[in-house]
Design a protein around this motif. Sequence first.
Motif, mmCIF file in Angstrom:
data_model
loop_
_atom_site.group_PDB
_atom_site.id
_atom_site.type_symbol
_atom_site.label_atom_id
_atom_site.label_comp_id
_atom_site.label_asym_id
_atom_site.label_seq_id
_atom_site.Cartn_x
_atom_site.Cartn_y
_atom_site.Cartn_z
ATOM 1 N N UNK A 135 -85.181 -59.148 -96.260
ATOM 2 C CA UNK A 135 -84.700 -57.838 -96.704
ATOM 3 C C UNK A 135 -85.494 -56.712 -96.049
ATOM 4 N N UNK A 136 -86.814 -56.891 -95.953
ATOM 5 C CA UNK A 136 -87.653 -55.882 -95.291
ATOM 6 C C UNK A 136 -87.279 -55.755 -93.818
ATOM 7 N N UNK A 137 -86.986 -56.891 -93.184
ATOM 8 C CA UNK A 137 -86.646 -56.900 -91.758
ATOM 9 C C UNK A 137 -85.387 -56.080 -91.503
ATOM 10 N N UNK A 138 -84.357 -56.327 -92.302
ATOM 11 C CA UNK A 138 -83.107 -55.581 -92.121
ATOM 12 C C UNK A 138 -83.309 -54.109 -92.451
ATOM 13 N N UNK A 139 -83.962 -53.844 -93.579
ATOM 14 C CA UNK A 139 -84.170 -52.462 -93.984
ATOM 15 C C UNK A 139 -85.016 -51.680 -92.997
ATOM 16 N N UNK A 140 -86.119 -52.295 -92.543
ATOM 17 C CA UNK A 140 -86.977 -51.622 -91.577
ATOM 18 C C UNK A 140 -86.304 -51.424 -90.234
ATOM 19 N N UNK A 141 -85.578 -52.452 -89.766
ATOM 20 C CA UNK A 141 -84.925 -52.358 -88.467
ATOM 21 C C UNK A 141 -83.829 -51.318 -88.424
ATOM 22 N N UNK A 142 -82.992 -51.296 -89.452
ATOM 23 C CA UNK A 142 -81.875 -50.348 -89.458
ATOM 24 C C UNK A 142 -82.321 -48.956 -89.890
ATOM 25 N N UNK A 143 -83.255 -48.895 -90.854
ATOM 26 C CA UNK A 143 -83.770 -47.588 -91.249
ATOM 27 C C UNK A 143 -84.483 -46.899 -90.102
ATOM 28 N N UNK A 144 -85.286 -47.661 -89.361
ATOM 29 C CA UNK A 144 -85.967 -47.104 -88.197
ATOM 30 C C UNK A 144 -84.998 -46.661 -87.128
ATOM 31 N N UNK A 145 -83.904 -47.444 -86.949
ATOM 32 C CA UNK A 145 -82.903 -47.077 -85.947
ATOM 33 C C UNK A 145 -82.222 -45.757 -86.312
ATOM 34 N N UNK A 146 -81.941 -45.578 -87.603
ATOM 35 C CA UNK A 146 -81.284 -44.342 -88.035
ATOM 36 C C UNK A 146 -82.191 -43.127 -87.836
ATOM 37 N N UNK A 147 -83.507 -43.330 -87.973
ATOM 38 C CA UNK A 147 -84.445 -42.222 -87.865
ATOM 39 C C UNK A 147 -84.837 -41.929 -86.423
ATOM 40 N N UNK A 148 -85.131 -42.990 -85.653
ATOM 41 C CA UNK A 148 -85.705 -42.780 -84.315
ATOM 42 C C UNK A 148 -85.148 -43.720 -83.263
ATOM 43 N N UNK A 149 -83.921 -44.191 -83.415
ATOM 44 C CA UNK A 149 -83.282 -44.990 -82.373
ATOM 45 C C UNK A 149 -83.921 -46.353 -82.167
ATOM 46 N N UNK A 150 -83.888 -46.831 -80.923
ATOM 47 C CA UNK A 150 -84.368 -48.173 -80.608
ATOM 48 C C UNK A 150 -85.852 -48.330 -80.904
ATOM 49 N N UNK A 151 -86.651 -47.360 -80.510
ATOM 50 C CA UNK A 151 -88.099 -47.431 -80.756
ATOM 51 C C UNK A 151 -88.380 -47.414 -82.256
ATOM 52 N N UNK A 152 -87.664 -46.588 -83.002
ATOM 53 C CA UNK A 152 -87.841 -46.541 -84.449
ATOM 54 C C UNK A 152 -87.497 -47.864 -85.104
ATOM 55 N N UNK A 153 -86.459 -48.526 -84.596
ATOM 56 C CA UNK A 153 -86.084 -49.835 -85.127
ATOM 57 C C UNK A 153 -87.196 -50.855 -84.901
ATOM 58 N N UNK A 154 -87.806 -50.821 -83.706
ATOM 59 C CA UNK A 154 -88.887 -51.756 -83.403
ATOM 60 C C UNK A 154 -90.096 -51.526 -84.313
ATOM 61 N N UNK A 155 -90.436 -50.268 -84.556
ATOM 62 C CA UNK A 155 -91.551 -49.962 -85.446
ATOM 63 C C UNK A 155 -91.216 -50.322 -86.895
ATOM 64 N N UNK A 156 -89.968 -50.140 -87.289
ATOM 65 C CA UNK A 156 -89.565 -50.532 -88.634
ATOM 66 C C UNK A 156 -89.694 -52.024 -88.856
ATOM 67 N N UNK A 157 -89.309 -52.804 -87.859
ATOM 68 C CA UNK A 157 -89.441 -54.255 -87.949
ATOM 69 C C UNK A 157 -90.912 -54.659 -87.984
ATOM 70 N N UNK A 158 -91.754 -53.991 -87.193
ATOM 71 C CA UNK A 158 -93.191 -54.302 -87.198
ATOM 72 C C UNK A 158 -93.779 -54.081 -88.590
ATOM 73 N N UNK A 159 -93.454 -52.946 -89.201
ATOM 74 C CA UNK A 159 -93.947 -52.669 -90.550
ATOM 75 C C UNK A 159 -93.420 -53.698 -91.546
ATOM 76 N N UNK A 160 -92.171 -54.111 -91.374
ATOM 77 C CA UNK A 160 -91.571 -55.084 -92.284
ATOM 78 C C UNK A 160 -92.250 -56.443 -92.188
ATOM 79 N N UNK A 161 -92.560 -56.899 -90.974
ATOM 80 C CA UNK A 161 -93.182 -58.210 -90.829
ATOM 81 C C UNK A 161 -94.606 -58.226 -91.376
#
Length: 432
Positions: free
Chosen positions: A377-403
Motif C-alpha cells: 500500500x505504501x509503495x502504490x501510494x508513494x509512487x503515485x502520490x509522488x508522480x502527481x506532485x513531481x512527475x517521474x522523479x517524485x514517483x521515485x522518491x515516493x517509492x524510496x520513502x515507502x520502502x
Amino acid sequence: MTGEGENPRTTAPPAGSTRRALVGRLSWGLADQAASSMSNFVVGIYVARSLGVTAFGVFSLAWVTYGVVLNVSRGLATDPLVVRFSGVSDASWRGAVTRSTGTALGVGAAIGAACLVVGLGLGGSVGPAFAALGVTLPGLLLQDAWRFSFFAAGTGRKAFVNDLVWGVALVPAMVVAARVGSVAAFVLAWGASATVAAGYGCLQSGIRPRMTGARGWLREQRDLGYRYLVENVSLSGASQLRAYGLGAIVGVGAVGAVRGAELLMGPFLAVLMGLSLVTVPEAARVLRQAPHRLGTFCLLLGGGQAAGALFWGGALLLMPDRLGELVLGGVWHSAAQLIVPITLGVAGAGLGTGAAAGLRALGAARRSLRCQLFASACYVGGGLGGAAVAGTVGSAWGVAAATVSGSAVWWLHLRSALREHHHEPIPEVRTP
C-alpha cells in the motif's frame, strides 16, 4: 524446528558437511539467478537501445504484467511445492511436480487467454504487446516452474542449465525481433525462447505436466497456496499499479525511465535474488540451532544487503554519461535522474528482507502477510502520490520513502515475533 511434510533430524550433521552443503546451495542459487537475471538484463538493455524510451515503456508494461502473473503461478503452484516436497523421495517429488507444473501451465493458459483478448481489443501500440504476452505466458510460467522444481529436488544445477538454454535461445530470437522492430516482436522473442527452455525442462526431468491435476493440487495445497498467492501478488501487483498509474499521470516514457534505472541496479539485484533462494532456510537453521542468534543473523543479512545497494548506487553515480548512453542509449538521460532515489529504495527493501526472512523462519504468517500488505500500500501510494506532485522523479522518491517505511514495519513485527516465539509453536518453514 521442522516444517510441514518434514521429518525432524535425529542427529546433527558434522559442521564441515553443513558448511559445504550451505556453500553448494548458495553457489547454485547464485549461479542460477545470475543466468536468469543476466538474460533479463540483456533483454532490457537490447530493447531499450532498439526501441527508445516510449516504446520501451510499452515493453515495460508487458514486463510488469508478467511479473504479477508469475507471482500468481508461484503462489499457487511452486511455493507449496518447495515447502512440502523438498528433500522427499523421488516418487513423491515426481508426483507433486507433475501436478505443480500442470498448475503453472494452467495459470499461464487461463491468464494468457485473457491477455490475448484484452490485447486484441486495445489495439494501438500497447495492444499487440499484450497479445504477444498472452500467447507466450504458458511457456514463461512453465519454465519458471521447472526452475523451482529442480531446487526442491536439490538439483539446482539443472535449473542453472535450463536458464542457460533460455539465454542461448534468446540470441537468435532477439536478432529476428530487432529486424521486425516492434514491441510485440520483442515480447514474442522473449517468450518463445522461454518456451524452448520449458520444453527442455520436460526432457531434463522426464516429467510431463498434467493440467488435469491442477484442481486436485489447488485443493490439497489451499492452506498454503492462497496465503502465498496474496502475499506474492501484493507487491508485484503494487508494482503494476504504480507502472500503470505513472503512465497515466506522467506518460509511458516515464515507465521506460523507471525501468531503465531499475536495469542499472540489475546486477546487484541478481545477487540479492540468488541469496533469497537460501536466506529463509538458513534463518530456520539458525532458529533451530541457536534461536537467540536469529535477530542478529537477520540484522546482518538485511544490513549487508542495504550496504551493498548503497555501494552499487554510489558506483552508478560515478559512471560517465558516455558509458551510460552505451548501456541504455536514449533511455540513459531519463534514467540517470532516478539513480539516487531508486538506490535508497533498494537499500530500504534489502534491509527489510532480513526481517522478512526471520518472520518466515518463525512461521509468523499473519505478521508476514500484514507487513507485505502494508508495504504494498505504501509503495502504490508513494509512487503515485509522488508522480502527481513531481512527475517521474517524485514517483521515485515516493517509492524510496515507502520502502524505508515498510522496512521499519517488518523489523517491528520481527521484534514482536521473537518475543512471542517461546510461547508459540512454529507451524511451517518455507524452504526453496
